[in-house]
Design a protein around this motif. Structure first.
Motif, short mmCIF file in Angstrom:
data_model
loop_
_atom_site.label_atom_id
_atom_site.label_comp_id
_atom_site.label_asym_id
_atom_site.label_seq_id
_atom_site.Cartn_x
_atom_site.Cartn_y
_atom_site.Cartn_z
N GLU A 67 -36.65 13.50 -18.59
CA GLU A 67 -37.98 13.02 -18.21
C GLU A 67 -38.48 13.65 -16.91
O GLU A 67 -39.65 13.52 -16.58
CB GLU A 67 -37.97 11.50 -18.06
N GLY A 68 -37.61 14.33 -16.20
CA GLY A 68 -37.93 14.86 -14.88
C GLY A 68 -38.59 16.21 -14.88
O GLY A 68 -39.35 16.56 -15.78
N GLU A 69 -38.27 16.99 -13.85
CA GLU A 69 -38.90 18.29 -13.60
C GLU A 69 -38.83 19.19 -14.82
O GLU A 69 -37.76 19.48 -15.34
CB GLU A 69 -38.19 18.97 -12.43
N PRO A 70 -40.00 19.65 -15.30
CA PRO A 70 -40.02 20.52 -16.48
C PRO A 70 -39.38 21.88 -16.21
O PRO A 70 -39.47 22.42 -15.11
CB PRO A 70 -41.51 20.69 -16.78
N VAL A 71 -38.74 22.41 -17.25
CA VAL A 71 -38.20 23.77 -17.23
C VAL A 71 -38.72 24.50 -18.47
O VAL A 71 -39.16 23.87 -19.43
CB VAL A 71 -36.65 23.77 -17.20
N ASP A 72 -38.67 25.80 -18.44
CA ASP A 72 -39.13 26.58 -19.58
C ASP A 72 -38.16 26.49 -20.76
O ASP A 72 -38.58 26.36 -21.91
CB ASP A 72 -39.31 28.05 -19.20
N LEU A 73 -36.87 26.56 -20.48
CA LEU A 73 -35.86 26.73 -21.53
C LEU A 73 -34.97 25.51 -21.69
O LEU A 73 -34.55 24.90 -20.69
CB LEU A 73 -34.98 27.94 -21.23
N ILE A 74 -34.62 25.19 -22.94
CA ILE A 74 -33.67 24.11 -23.15
C ILE A 74 -32.27 24.52 -22.67
O ILE A 74 -31.45 23.67 -22.38
CB ILE A 74 -33.66 23.57 -24.59
N GLU A 75 -32.04 25.81 -22.55
CA GLU A 75 -30.77 26.27 -21.97
C GLU A 75 -30.64 25.79 -20.52
O GLU A 75 -29.57 25.37 -20.10
CB GLU A 75 -30.69 27.81 -22.01
N THR A 76 -31.74 25.85 -19.79
CA THR A 76 -31.75 25.38 -18.39
C THR A 76 -31.54 23.88 -18.34
O THR A 76 -30.77 23.37 -17.51
CB THR A 76 -33.07 25.76 -17.71
N LEU A 77 -32.20 23.16 -19.21
CA LEU A 77 -32.04 21.71 -19.27
C LEU A 77 -30.59 21.34 -19.60
O LEU A 77 -30.00 20.47 -18.95
CB LEU A 77 -32.99 21.12 -20.32
N PRO A 104 -42.04 24.34 -31.12
CA PRO A 104 -43.19 25.03 -31.72
C PRO A 104 -42.75 26.18 -32.63
O PRO A 104 -42.84 27.35 -32.29
CB PRO A 104 -43.97 25.54 -30.50
N VAL A 105 -42.25 25.82 -33.79
CA VAL A 105 -41.80 26.78 -34.79
C VAL A 105 -42.81 26.74 -35.94
O VAL A 105 -43.21 25.66 -36.37
CB VAL A 105 -40.38 26.43 -35.29
N THR A 106 -43.20 27.90 -36.44
CA THR A 106 -44.30 27.96 -37.42
C THR A 106 -43.88 27.81 -38.87
O THR A 106 -44.72 27.86 -39.76
CB THR A 106 -45.07 29.28 -37.26
N VAL A 107 -42.60 27.63 -39.13
CA VAL A 107 -42.11 27.42 -40.49
C VAL A 107 -41.39 26.08 -40.55
O VAL A 107 -40.97 25.55 -39.51
CB VAL A 107 -41.17 28.57 -40.93
N PRO A 108 -41.22 25.51 -41.74
CA PRO A 108 -40.52 24.22 -41.84
C PRO A 108 -39.09 24.32 -41.28
O PRO A 108 -38.38 25.31 -41.54
CB PRO A 108 -40.50 23.94 -43.34
N PHE A 109 -38.68 23.32 -40.51
CA PHE A 109 -37.32 23.29 -39.94
C PHE A 109 -36.98 21.84 -39.61
O PHE A 109 -37.86 20.99 -39.51
CB PHE A 109 -37.22 24.18 -38.70
N ASP A 110 -35.70 21.58 -39.43
CA ASP A 110 -35.25 20.23 -39.08
C ASP A 110 -35.02 20.06 -37.59
O ASP A 110 -35.30 18.99 -37.04
CB ASP A 110 -33.93 19.90 -39.81
N ASP A 111 -34.50 21.09 -36.92
CA ASP A 111 -34.10 20.91 -35.53
C ASP A 111 -33.85 22.27 -34.89
O ASP A 111 -33.51 23.23 -35.58
CB ASP A 111 -32.82 20.07 -35.48
N VAL A 112 -33.99 22.32 -33.59
CA VAL A 112 -33.55 23.45 -32.78
C VAL A 112 -32.59 22.85 -31.75
O VAL A 112 -32.90 21.83 -31.14
CB VAL A 112 -34.73 24.13 -32.06
N THR A 113 -31.42 23.47 -31.58
CA THR A 113 -30.46 22.95 -30.60
C THR A 113 -29.88 24.08 -29.76
O THR A 113 -29.86 25.23 -30.16
CB THR A 113 -29.28 22.22 -31.28
N ILE A 114 -29.40 23.67 -28.59
CA ILE A 114 -28.55 24.53 -27.75
C ILE A 114 -27.29 23.72 -27.50
O ILE A 114 -27.36 22.52 -27.23
CB ILE A 114 -29.23 24.94 -26.44
N THR A 115 -26.15 24.36 -27.62
CA THR A 115 -24.86 23.71 -27.34
C THR A 115 -24.16 24.53 -26.28
O THR A 115 -24.00 25.74 -26.41
CB THR A 115 -23.98 23.66 -28.60
N ILE A 116 -23.76 23.84 -25.18
CA ILE A 116 -22.99 24.52 -24.14
C ILE A 116 -21.74 23.69 -23.82
O ILE A 116 -21.74 22.48 -24.00
CB ILE A 116 -23.82 24.77 -22.86
N LYS A 117 -20.71 24.38 -23.37
CA LYS A 117 -19.49 23.74 -22.92
C LYS A 117 -19.22 24.21 -21.50
O LYS A 117 -19.28 25.41 -21.22
CB LYS A 117 -18.30 24.12 -23.81
N ARG A 118 -18.94 23.26 -20.63
CA ARG A 118 -18.65 23.58 -19.23
C ARG A 118 -17.45 22.76 -18.78
O ARG A 118 -17.19 21.67 -19.29
CB ARG A 118 -19.84 23.26 -18.32
#
Length: 121
Positions: A67-77, A104-118
């Protein structure tokens, strides 16, 4: 070191992340799944919350980041969320999945995800 798992699934919050003006202005729902790696034996042996991770607090912190400071990329989030999780003393590693089901994907889709491990290693 032994690593046990505490998982949080489906944390939902509205954020204003994205590269497009519409995403920043209108916002959208983001969903976060966490897999926290820690040794739960000290907490189990003592029945003491202070010797594990308080997942309620982690959940609140994650929602605040979404909910906080916006970022461009979900990778950053995702990276910010991982850093917040690893700031908890008991957490040795974390897997973060950020879902952007309204991307904002122009074709039908269910989800976009990023997965990271740290980890602290």
């Amino acid at each position: 070191m032994r690593v046990d798992r505490v998982a949080l699934r489906g944390l939902r919050a509205r954020g204003h992340h994205g590269v497009f003006a519409r995403e920043r202005e209108e916002g959208q729902t983001f969903i976060v799944d966490l897999d926290l790696g820690l040794d739960t034996r000290p907490a189990a042996a003592s029945d003491d919350l202070s010797k594990t991770v308080h997942y309620g607090i982690v959940a609140e912190e994650v929602v605040a980041l979404v909910e906080g400071e916006p970022v461009d990329l979900i990778e950053t989030l995702a990276e910010r969320i991982a850093e917040a999780c690893l700031a908890h003393e008991a957490v040795r590693e974390v897997e973060v999945v950020v879902h952007k089901p309204e991307a904002p994907v122009t074709v039908p889709f269910d989800d976009v995800t990023i997965t990271i491990k740290r980890s602290h290693v």
